[in-house]
Design a protein around this motif. Structure first.
Motif, mmCIF file in Angstrom:
data_model
loop_
_atom_site.group_PDB
_atom_site.id
_atom_site.type_symbol
_atom_site.label_atom_id
_atom_site.label_comp_id
_atom_site.label_asym_id
_atom_site.label_seq_id
_atom_site.Cartn_x
_atom_site.Cartn_y
_atom_site.Cartn_z
ATOM 1 N N PRO A 1 1.542 -19.821 7.200
ATOM 2 C CA PRO A 1 2.755 -19.432 6.466
ATOM 3 C C PRO A 1 2.665 -18.017 5.890
ATOM 4 O O PRO A 1 3.670 -17.299 5.843
ATOM 5 N N THR A 2 1.473 -17.620 5.458
ATOM 6 C CA THR A 2 1.285 -16.254 4.952
ATOM 7 C C THR A 2 1.517 -15.237 6.050
ATOM 8 O O THR A 2 2.167 -14.202 5.837
ATOM 9 N N TRP A 3 0.998 -15.541 7.251
ATOM 10 C CA TRP A 3 1.147 -14.604 8.368
ATOM 11 C C TRP A 3 2.604 -14.496 8.799
ATOM 12 O O TRP A 3 3.096 -13.410 9.093
ATOM 13 N N LYS A 4 3.293 -15.620 8.835
ATOM 14 C CA LYS A 4 4.712 -15.599 9.180
ATOM 15 C C LYS A 4 5.509 -14.807 8.142
ATOM 16 O O LYS A 4 6.401 -14.016 8.487
ATOM 17 N N ASN B 1 0.902 0.294 -4.475
ATOM 18 C CA ASN B 1 1.347 0.531 -3.098
ATOM 19 C C ASN B 1 2.867 0.532 -2.992
ATOM 20 O O ASN B 1 3.411 0.595 -1.888
ATOM 21 N N LEU B 2 3.540 0.462 -4.142
ATOM 22 C CA LEU B 2 4.995 0.340 -4.142
ATOM 23 C C LEU B 2 5.650 1.489 -3.378
ATOM 24 O O LEU B 2 6.555 1.277 -2.568
ATOM 25 N N GLY B 3 5.200 2.710 -3.624
ATOM 26 C CA GLY B 3 5.811 3.862 -2.963
ATOM 27 C C GLY B 3 5.684 3.801 -1.459
ATOM 28 O O GLY B 3 6.660 4.039 -0.726
ATOM 29 N N ALA B 4 4.482 3.474 -0.985
ATOM 30 C CA ALA B 4 4.268 3.387 0.462
ATOM 31 C C ALA B 4 5.128 2.289 1.072
ATOM 32 O O ALA B 4 5.684 2.457 2.179
ATOM 33 N N GLU B 5 5.243 1.168 0.379
ATOM 34 C CA GLU B 5 6.051 0.065 0.897
ATOM 35 C C GLU B 5 7.519 0.464 1.019
ATOM 36 O O GLU B 5 8.172 0.182 2.035
ATOM 37 N N VAL B 6 8.039 1.129 0.000
ATOM 38 C CA VAL B 6 9.445 1.536 0.034
ATOM 39 C C VAL B 6 9.668 2.589 1.121
ATOM 40 O O VAL B 6 10.684 2.558 1.833
ATOM 41 N N ILE B 7 8.722 3.518 1.254
ATOM 42 C CA ILE B 7 8.836 4.542 2.305
ATOM 43 C C ILE B 7 8.936 3.889 3.681
ATOM 44 O O ILE B 7 9.787 4.248 4.506
ATOM 45 N N LEU B 8 8.078 2.912 3.929
ATOM 46 C CA LEU B 8 8.073 2.239 5.229
ATOM 47 C C LEU B 8 9.300 1.348 5.394
ATOM 48 O O LEU B 8 9.847 1.223 6.497
ATOM 49 N N ASP B 9 9.743 0.722 4.317
ATOM 50 C CA ASP B 9 10.924 -0.145 4.388
ATOM 51 C C ASP B 9 12.173 0.626 4.798
ATOM 52 O O ASP B 9 13.018 0.114 5.552
ATOM 53 N N LEU B 10 12.306 1.860 4.303
ATOM 54 C CA LEU B 10 13.564 2.601 4.465
ATOM 55 C C LEU B 10 13.454 3.775 5.423
ATOM 56 O O LEU B 10 14.386 4.586 5.518
ATOM 57 N N HIS B 11 12.351 3.865 6.169
ATOM 58 C CA HIS B 11 12.136 5.068 6.974
ATOM 59 C C HIS B 11 13.111 5.204 8.149
ATOM 60 O O HIS B 11 13.246 6.287 8.725
ATOM 61 N N ASP C 1 8.288 -9.954 6.269
ATOM 62 C CA ASP C 1 8.342 -9.009 5.165
ATOM 63 C C ASP C 1 8.310 -7.560 5.643
ATOM 64 O O ASP C 1 8.984 -6.693 5.086
ATOM 65 N N ILE C 2 7.516 -7.269 6.668
ATOM 66 C CA ILE C 2 7.387 -5.884 7.141
ATOM 67 C C ILE C 2 8.097 -5.678 8.476
ATOM 68 O O ILE C 2 7.747 -4.786 9.243
ATOM 69 N N LEU C 3 9.083 -6.505 8.741
ATOM 70 C CA LEU C 3 9.838 -6.374 9.981
ATOM 71 C C LEU C 3 10.438 -4.975 10.168
ATOM 72 O O LEU C 3 10.466 -4.460 11.291
ATOM 73 N N PRO C 4 10.902 -4.306 9.099
ATOM 74 C CA PRO C 4 11.432 -2.944 9.282
ATOM 75 C C PRO C 4 10.370 -1.935 9.730
ATOM 76 O O PRO C 4 10.721 -0.821 10.123
#
Length: 664
Positions: free
Chosen positions: A89-92, A212-222, A97-100
């Protein structure tokens, strides 16, 4: 009869010689794998097309991860492994979560319980399950990937992945990715100098150094065009002071024709910052939903294409399993089944041991002890000589590889076919209500209970020269070595080894005590896993034996009567107690399996003593001697001459006949 016995010795020595040569030359020999997949023993896998996880297999693995324009994060797992089941379930959730990020990194999985995938898992040095490996963009052989710590949550896995992506950029890879490294300049007046002309809005996310919030948002919206985001860590003190940033996170926006401004973030989380940025650019005419929808759609098409064939096969297989379950009534008995024992043995030898990259030192000692107890006490009713030959070959080696051992196991089985009672179609007593339940772990427990009990039942005066007989913990020692070295579920193995040390596994003073030690250990494991999400809802983890199966095993105060428990174990797990359900060609189940002196004899040993030469089970017409033909023939001729000379001398001296078979 004496001529038959001499012939048997010749054949066995010849076979042993052939196997030794074949094993040493295994890398140069190409054998077509005629084994059916054991995927039915390990389940249908933990992922399907409805998940955002790309399903890999031996056919598409290298074509996918090598030379790719994206990086790959692959979970090597085993579908029967309890820890893998809990981790799925964690892997799914991570994949969704990082589909973008799918144009940067693909989340995938490969089931090492599928025998077809065994060579891949061995080649990539998978020592435990689950194991996460990261493959760089445009990776090439012989890269085996970088191990990524799995952590215990989506957040921890995502954090470890981001650390890897940062390293990738620092090492010069991922030049087309958005920059997730911290912004180190102390001036913000020149931010537009590095931005492309298409960028209309620029954001700085100020955060603490451990975030890691900044990196996550950068990757989410790139994927949103006209937008660029950089992160600034709190150790860039001058930039923080210049912009009057005193709390983290803080979001500052810049426009080409606008002055900078602090953007209000209602909820200081990844989702909150992402929402604030979207609201800001939407108010200025940027369509963010269209970019996101297109990206997800492309990813869905890619995943569907990658998993289409696997899904079709899985659906077909699931129909077969459902049909089989509908035709089989639910078992509530308390028996040991030959098919369960053989399935556990076959999976252990052909899959788990063979998965090891290299076997030497303590690993080799563990393998030798394991094969020794199997050869001595496992009831292969047709050909226990198979295990004896395997044992003899391995004892002569100080080291080997999983691939060589796999070749040895396959070659030996082919030469001595049939070895097992039937194809590994299903579990009987160890069947779970779903493929992910019970199965192989249950079979392995059953096998070691059977070994300890029949070790305890063996006549001491018949094996005084056998090294195993001098150590009452011999079976437990072999079990400890096997689980600690070869058992695929790392979490399970660690728990077992710790329990063995805590409970004095090797301090047992008798064989009966060894059988009871394993019973106590099994109940401790049942207590630990009771209520766990890996527990089969139709086969609860109880303290066994249940009252209905052994009423005398508990005192009136509900404490254990260990004398009766031992009696129960010896009845249930003895050779005579083994059931042969599901084996269509077994006709000897009612035979009294005792020899002349009253000692219990295993079924296959009785067959050897009462049948003619074909009881050896060796089909000599199917030997594969495609290599070293001259050496084989020469070696065989020498052995025949030596044994004939020996037989002639024996005839003249009129000595007793040779007993070809190890005594039990």
């Amino acid at each position: 009869m004496e001529q038959l016995e001499v012939t048997g010795i010749v054949l066995r020595l010849w076979l042993l010689n052939i196997l030794m040569i074949n094993w040493s030359s295994a890398a140069a020999v190409a054998h077509k794998d005629q084994y059916q997949s054991l995927i039915s023993l390990g389940g249908q896998g933990l992922y399907n097309a409805s998940d955002d996880v790309v399903i890999l297999n031996a056919t598409n693995f290298k074509a996918s991860v090598y030379g790719s324009t994206r990086s790959w994060l692959v979970e090597f797992y085993n579908s029967w492994c309890g820890f893998c089941y809990r981790f799925a379930p964690t892997w799914k959730a991570l994949a969704s979560d990082i589909l973008p990020w799918n144009d940067i990194v693909v989340v995938a999985a490969i089931d090492c319980a599928d025998d077809d995938n065994n060579p891949i898992c061995r080649e990539y040095e998978i020592m435990h399950y689950p194991m996460l490996k990261y493959f760089s963009i445009n990776a090439r052989p012989p890269s085996l990937g970088v191990v990524i710590e799995k952590g215990d949550s989506v957040d921890s896995v995502r954090s470890n992945l981001i650390s890897r992506l940062e390293t990738e950029q620092q090492e010069g890879r991922g030049s087309t990715w958005p920059n997730i490294a911290p912004y180190r300049n102390v001036e913000i007046t020149d931010i537009w100098k590095t931005a492309s002309s298409s960028v209309k809005h620029f954001f700085l996310i100020f955060e603490s150094t451990d975030s890691n919030l900044g990196a996550e948002v950068i990757l989410d919206l790139h994927k949103i065009s006209g937008l660029q985001i950089r992160r600034v860590t709190s150790d860039n003190e001058l930039l923080c002071v210049m912009n009057k940033v005193t709390k983290f996170p803080t979001l500052i926006a810049f426009g080409r024709n606008e002055s900078q401004r602090v953007v209000s973030v209602r909820i200081p989380t990844r989702q909150g910052v992402r929402r604030a940025i979207k609201d800001y650019v939407i108010a200025r005419g940027v369509n963010v939903d269209e970019a996101r929808t297109t990206a997800v759609s492309r990813n869905t098409v890619q995943i569907t294409e990658n998993t289409r064939r696997t899904t079709i096969a899985a659906i077909a297989k699931s129909h077969e399993v459902v049909e089989e379950q509908l035709q089989s009534s639910k078992r509530i008995d308390d028996y040991v089944y030959q098919l369960d024992l053989e399935n556990a043995l076959r999976y252990s030898i052909n899959h788990e041991i063979s998965l090891m990259k290299s076997i030497d030192g303590e690993k080799m000692k563990a393998l030798q002890k394991y094969l020794a107890v199997l050869a001595a006490y496992f009831p292969l009713r047709r050909n226990n000589v198979y295990l004896e030959v395997m044992r003899d070959v391995v004892e002569r080696r100080s080291a080997t590889t999983g691939e060589e051992f796999s070749q040895l196991a396959k070659t030996t089985e082919e030469e001595m076919s049939p070895v097992y009672s039937g194809a590994p179609r299903r579990w009987i007593g160890c069947r779970g209500s779903a493929d992910s339940y019970r199965g192989y772990p249950c079979g392995l427990w059953t096998m070691f209970h059977m070994l300890t009990v029949n070790f305890a039942l063996e006549r001491r005066d018949r094996d005084v020269t056998r090294a195993l007989s001098r150590d009452p913990a011999a079976i437990l020692r072999a079990m400890h070595g096997y689980i600690g070295t070869f058992f695929g579920c790392a979490d399970c193995a660690a728990h077992f080894v710790e329990m063995a040390d805590r409970n004095g596994m090797f301090d047992v003073r008798s064989r009966d005590e060894a059988a009871l030690w394993l019973w106590r250990a099994h109940n401790q494991v049942n207590a630990r896993l009771s209520g766990d999400n890996t527990e089969d809802p139709e086969h609860r983890k109880i303290q066994y034996p249940a009252a209905e199966h052994c009423p005398a095993c508990r005192h009136a105060n509900d404490s254990w009567n260990e004398e009766e428990v031992l009696r129960y174990l010896k009845i249930k797990y003895s050779y005579s107690g083994i059931k042969f359900d599901g084996i269509d060609d077994f006709h000897d189940r009612d035979v009294d399996m005792t020899n002349g002196n009253g000692s219990r004899v295993r079924p296959e040993r009785l067959a050897k003593e009462t049948k003619h030469a074909t009881a050896f089970g060796w089909d000599l017409n199917v030997f594969d001697i495609s290599i070293c033909v001259v050496l084989y023939v020469t070696s065989a001729a020498i052995l025949v001459l030596v044994c004939i000379k020996f037989a002639v001398k024996r005839t003249y001296k009129k000595k007793g006949h040779i007993n070809l078979l190890p005594k039990v």
